[in-house]
Design an enzyme around this catalytic site. Structure first.
Site, PDB file in Angstrom:
ATOM      1  CD  GLN A  68      -2.824   1.256   2.377  1.00 41.39           C
ATOM      2  OE1 GLN A  68      -2.449   1.795   3.406  1.00 41.39           O
ATOM      3  NE2 GLN A  68      -4.030   0.703   2.237  1.00 41.39           N
ATOM      4  CB  CYS A  98      -4.547   7.221   6.647  1.00 45.83           C
ATOM      5  SG  CYS A  98      -3.703   7.541   8.220  1.00 45.83           S
ATOM      6  N   GLY A 223      -9.574  -5.387  10.576  1.00 44.18           N
ATOM      7  CA  GLY A 223      -8.356  -4.886  11.185  1.00 44.18           C
ATOM      8  C   GLY A 223      -8.299  -5.208  12.661  1.00 44.18           C
TER       9      GLY A 223
END
Length: 317
Positions: A68, A98, A223
């Protein structure tokens, strides 16, 4: 159905990827974001985040790794993406999700969701720069302050050439606060022709069932839920097949913790390693009451030899 391990900066590094993928159920994983700006990064910079490149871009368990990138300069991202492919990246992922303030202030991550045109430019330039047989994918949130531009951003990514879009079903402002707005994943899938992967607030098998019912997504990315419950992917895979779901016990988790700790001692400084172990233990407390006791025992401990003894690790080489 495929289950992916999400990229999480400062948490899901190569050590934890190795531990979690060995449990089973994870189909692919992603590096922490690799920030690029203004110049072509050297090979060792990529290997730092993707040591699995030395193993055919797979963890020791054989789980494929995607790389990424994060940034806002289309040309720089394209150049670094092409170089990453030369180093062995089998899939290039672009971070537009993010929420960290420091990242957003540097025009990286979720802040770019304010500029759909730039999203399109970045994806299209990266797509042109890498070999045709290497997919370019993207990860996004529903927006920055609100969801007003969610559909436009998804269209921009798909039209730019993204082969798959992971949608974290919250805005930047939402951060990681529940709930995740899974219904938006269905709305996004309606306006793009590429597969959309659901991400956000999947902590249990029941969460997965509700997410699937609400958004209809075939594939999911997890996650924190996987870090807190290392066998969650395996549980979901079993449930999807109609098999009995047998959760991992705390006793079964102990060898994982010991192996993880030993890997931390090898790859990190003696100052860094204790904090890394405690970071994982904090998330494990969400699923295992015993983790709270272990964390409290180790909380103020900084001596690595002492921690090794408390974990019951062998001190033999």
């Amino acid at each position: 159905m495929q289950i992916a391990l999400a990229p999480m900066e400062g948490l899901v590094d190569d050590i934890l990827r190795d531990a979690l993928t060995k449990v089973g159920g994870i189909d692919w994983c992603v590096t922490e974001f690799i920030r690029v700006s203004e110049r072509l990064m050297p090979a060792h910079y990529f290997y730092k985040y993707a040591s699995e490149f030395h193993n055919g871009a797979k963890t020791d368990a054989g789980t494929p790794l995607r790389l990424q990138l994060l940034g806002s300069d289309p040309v720089c991202l394209a150049e670094n993406a092409a170089f990453a492919c030369e180093l062995g990246a089998p899939v290039l992922d672009l971070n537009f999700g993010c929420p960290a303030k420091t990242v957003n202030r540097s025009r990286g991550g979720a802040i770019l969701l304010k500029e759909p045109e730039l999203l399109h430019t970045i994806v299209s330039q990266v797509r042109r720069a890498v070999p045709k047989d290497i997919p370019v994918t993207a990860k996004m949130r529903l927006g920055y302050e609100n969801t007003d531009g969610a559909l436009d951003c998804a269209r921009a990514l798909a039209d730019g050439g993204a082969a798959q879009i992971v949608v974290h079903a919250r805005t930047k402002v939402d951060g990681y606060k529940p709930p995740a707005h899974w219904e938006w994943i269905a709305r996004i899938q309606e306006v793009v022709k590429v597969p959309v992967v659901a991400n956000g607030e999947i902590w249990t098998v029941e969460d997965w069932r509700r997410c699937r019912e609400i958004c209809g997504a075939r594939d999911i990315m997890i996650g924190r839920g996987l870090v807190a419950r290392p066998d969650l992917a395996r549980q979901i895979a079993a449930a999807q097949k109609g098999e009995e779901v047998v959760p991992m016990t705390w006793a079964e988790l102990q060898p994982m913790l010991r192996t993880f700790w030993q890997a931390c001692l090898v790859k990190m400084t003696l100052v860094q390693a204790p904090g890394r172990l405690k970071q994982w233990l904090v998330l494990l407390t969400k699923s295992y009451p015993e983790a709270t006791l272990m964390f409290n025992t180790l909380r103020r401990e900084t001596d690595c030899d002492r921690i090794t003894v408390l974990l019951g690790c062998s001190t033999k080489s």
